[in-house]
Design an enzyme around this catalytic site. Structure first.
Site, PDB file in Angstrom:
ATOM      1  N   LYS A  35       0.850  -1.200   0.000  1.00  0.00           N
ATOM      2  CA  LYS A  35       0.000   0.000   0.000  1.00  0.00           C
ATOM      3  C   LYS A  35       0.882   1.245   0.000  1.00  0.00           C
ATOM      4  O   LYS A  35       2.098   1.137   0.187  1.00  0.00           O
ATOM      5  CB  LYS A  35      -0.960  -0.027   1.181  1.00  0.00           C
ATOM      6  CG  LYS A  35      -0.328   0.091   2.549  1.00  0.00           C
ATOM      7  CD  LYS A  35      -1.326  -0.306   3.611  1.00  0.00           C
ATOM      8  CE  LYS A  35      -0.704  -0.367   4.970  1.00  0.00           C
ATOM      9  NZ  LYS A  35      -0.972   0.774   5.815  1.00  0.00           N
ATOM     10  N   TYR A 265      18.431  29.527   6.860  1.00  0.00           N
ATOM     11  CA  TYR A 265      17.313  30.305   7.398  1.00  0.00           C
ATOM     12  C   TYR A 265      17.291  30.260   8.918  1.00  0.00           C
ATOM     13  O   TYR A 265      17.493  29.200   9.529  1.00  0.00           O
ATOM     14  CB  TYR A 265      15.988  29.738   6.882  1.00  0.00           C
ATOM     15  CG  TYR A 265      15.744  29.991   5.420  1.00  0.00           C
ATOM     16  CD1 TYR A 265      15.654  31.290   4.922  1.00  0.00           C
ATOM     17  CD2 TYR A 265      15.586  28.925   4.541  1.00  0.00           C
ATOM     18  CE1 TYR A 265      15.419  31.511   3.565  1.00  0.00           C
ATOM     19  CE2 TYR A 265      15.348  29.140   3.191  1.00  0.00           C
ATOM     20  CZ  TYR A 265      15.262  30.438   2.715  1.00  0.00           C
ATOM     21  OH  TYR A 265      15.031  30.656   1.392  1.00  0.00           O
TER      22      TYR A 265
HETATM   23  C1  LIG Z   1      -4.019  -4.267   8.099  1.00  0.00           C
HETATM   24  C2  LIG Z   1      -2.540  -4.118   7.946  1.00  0.00           C
HETATM   25  N1  LIG Z   1      -1.786  -5.211   7.822  1.00  0.00           N
HETATM   26  C3  LIG Z   1      -0.442  -5.139   7.687  1.00  0.00           C
HETATM   27  C4  LIG Z   1       0.200  -3.916   7.679  1.00  0.00           C
HETATM   28  C5  LIG Z   1       1.695  -3.877   7.547  1.00  0.00           C
HETATM   29  O1  LIG Z   1       2.249  -3.331   8.700  1.00  0.00           O
HETATM   30  P1  LIG Z   1       3.828  -3.158   8.867  1.00  0.00           P
HETATM   31  O2  LIG Z   1       4.248  -2.193   7.808  1.00  0.00           O
HETATM   32  O3  LIG Z   1       3.981  -2.586  10.223  1.00  0.00           O
HETATM   33  O4  LIG Z   1       4.428  -4.492   8.700  1.00  0.00           O
HETATM   34  C6  LIG Z   1      -0.552  -2.747   7.822  1.00  0.00           C
HETATM   35  C7  LIG Z   1       0.122  -1.466   7.846  1.00  0.00           C
HETATM   36  O5  LIG Z   1      -0.266  -0.498   8.390  1.00  0.00           O
HETATM   37  C8  LIG Z   1      -1.969  -2.850   7.959  1.00  0.00           C
HETATM   38  O6  LIG Z   1      -2.721  -1.767   8.100  1.00  0.00           O
END
Ligand SMILES: Cc1ncc(COP(=O)(O)O)c(C=O)c1O
Length: 377
Positions: A35, A265
């Site tokens: 994602k 800055y």
């Molecule tokens: C439902 C879910 N599963 C897995 C993950 C993966 O988590 P991580 O990046 O901490 O391994 C996430 C990430 O936020 C998530 O929302």
């Protein structure tokens, strides 16, 4: 000449990190969580390194279409499920598995016309209080889904709020295990921290022998990208993870400061003695956090030094004193590593930089700006 900043995505590091996740969960299948455009790395750029996963878990239909366009025919899971009714048509067409976390999503499924029943992951809110059915309402949701002709197989899922910290996963595991005790279906329980720290696929089963609590599918994200899920408790090296992204640039100018001269800055850094500084082509418009103050680690020619003064939109400044002391001639064109791999086998963990920004490696990766050219190595 293009501006010298560049992100490099390391395919073999992704390979390696995926193998690490597998070895922590040898009896489970692995969702590669991609994602947020693969945590800022680019779905297309990580695909080769992660195609050994058993499936890709992601957020929305656009990302799902991109994974299918790459030729991936295996499982794809929408981690938050569908957002509106018509999304289900694309789920049918692209054969997407989807999370079901609320009654409204079951309503949508109930009126969806399809000849191909869907595989769904029914999510329990076992304590995170973000998405999912509460333990008291979970079985009713399962029964409703199970009665729908639109649903083929129901898997069971939850997400832990404290897998990376002192609270751990025991309380949520106990809730999940007791509610799902006799329900059929595969389980998907843990993120990176749950997989690495709590070995959720194997030990959860022995901790709850009266249930089917072992995770059939683990869901690592951050670990695949080479960042420790529980920094600063442990660092990437402790988990044998390799950085999948290097953000590198070059020095584009140098300045000789006299005692009392300040930098950038707000003149927030003032030289206590004469010193040489380098100006680096990287700023907050590239995704480098503006809140990183003087002292944030950075590598110049593989030598660890520090940033000085405020980060500006397109530039930041670094202390060249350690290189000068070593007799190394750093100047215009010298390579700079903001995070990831440096020269001569050196490395700077993104987690360290994130800490100076008061945040996590997750946020820095995801914030890499589109203007930074990226290549796959
Ligand atoms: C439902 C879910 N599963 C897995 C993950 C993966 O988590 P991580 O990046 O901490 O391994 C996430 C990430 O936020 C998530 O929302």
């Amino acid at each position: 000449m293009p501006r010298p900043i560049q992100a490099t995505i390391h395919t073999e590091a992704l390979h390696h990190n995926l193998a690490r996740a597998r070895s922590a969960a040898p009896d489970a299948r692995v969702w590669a969580v991609v994602k947020a455009n693969a945590y800022g790395h680019g779905i297309e750029r990580v695909f080769e390194g992660l195609r050994g996963a058993d499936g890709f878990a992601l957020l929305d239909l656009d990302e799902a279409q991109r994974v299918r366009a790459l030729g991936w025919r295996g499982p794809v899971l929408l981690l938050e499920g569908v957002f509106e009714q018509r999304d289900l048509e694309l789920c049918s067409r692209l054969d997407l598995w989807h999370t079901v976390h609320c009654d409204e999503q079951i309503d949508m499924l109930a009126t969806h016309k399809t000849n191909l029943p869907h595989r769904v992951f029914l999510k329990m809110n076992s304590g995170m209080n973000r998405l999912g059915f509460t333990p008291g309402r979970y079985r009713a949701a399962w029964t409703r889904l199970n009665a729908l002709p639109q649903v083929d197989e129901i898997s069971l899922m939850t997400h832990f709020s404290d897998a990376d910290g002192a609270l751990g996963i025991a309380a949520q595991m106990a809730v999940f295990a007791s509610v799902t005790r006799d329900l059929p279906g595969e389980r998907s329980l843990g993120n990176s921290a749950a997989t690495l720290r709590h070995r959720v696929s194997a030990e959860s089963a022995s901790e709850h022998p009266d249930t089917q609590a072992a995770s059939d599918w683990v869901r690592p994200g951050i670990a695949l990208y080479g960042s420790a899920p529980d920094y600063p408790d442990r660092c990437a090296r402790d988990w044998d993870l390799q950085p999948a992204m290097t953000l590198a640039s070059k020095i584009i100018a140098t300045q000789d400061l006299l005692t009392g001269h300040s930098v950038g800055y707000g003149s927030s850094f003032t030289a206590a003695e004469p010193m040489r500084i380098g100006v680096v082509a990287c700023g907050y418009a590239d995704g480098y956090p503006r809140v990183c103050g003087t002292g944030t680690p950075v590598l110049v020619g593989g030598v660890r030094t520090r940033t000085l003064g405020r980060v500006s939109m397109d530039m930041l400044t670094v202390d060249l004193t350690p290189l000068d002391r070593m007799g190394l001639t750093a100047g215009i064109g010298s390579p700079v590593t903001l995070w990831g791999r440096g020269q001569n086998g050196s490395q700077l963990d993104i987690d360290e930089v994130a800490r100076h920004a008061g945040t996590l490696g997750y946020e820095l990766m995801c914030a890499l700006a589109p203007r930074v050219p990226s290549l796959v190595a």
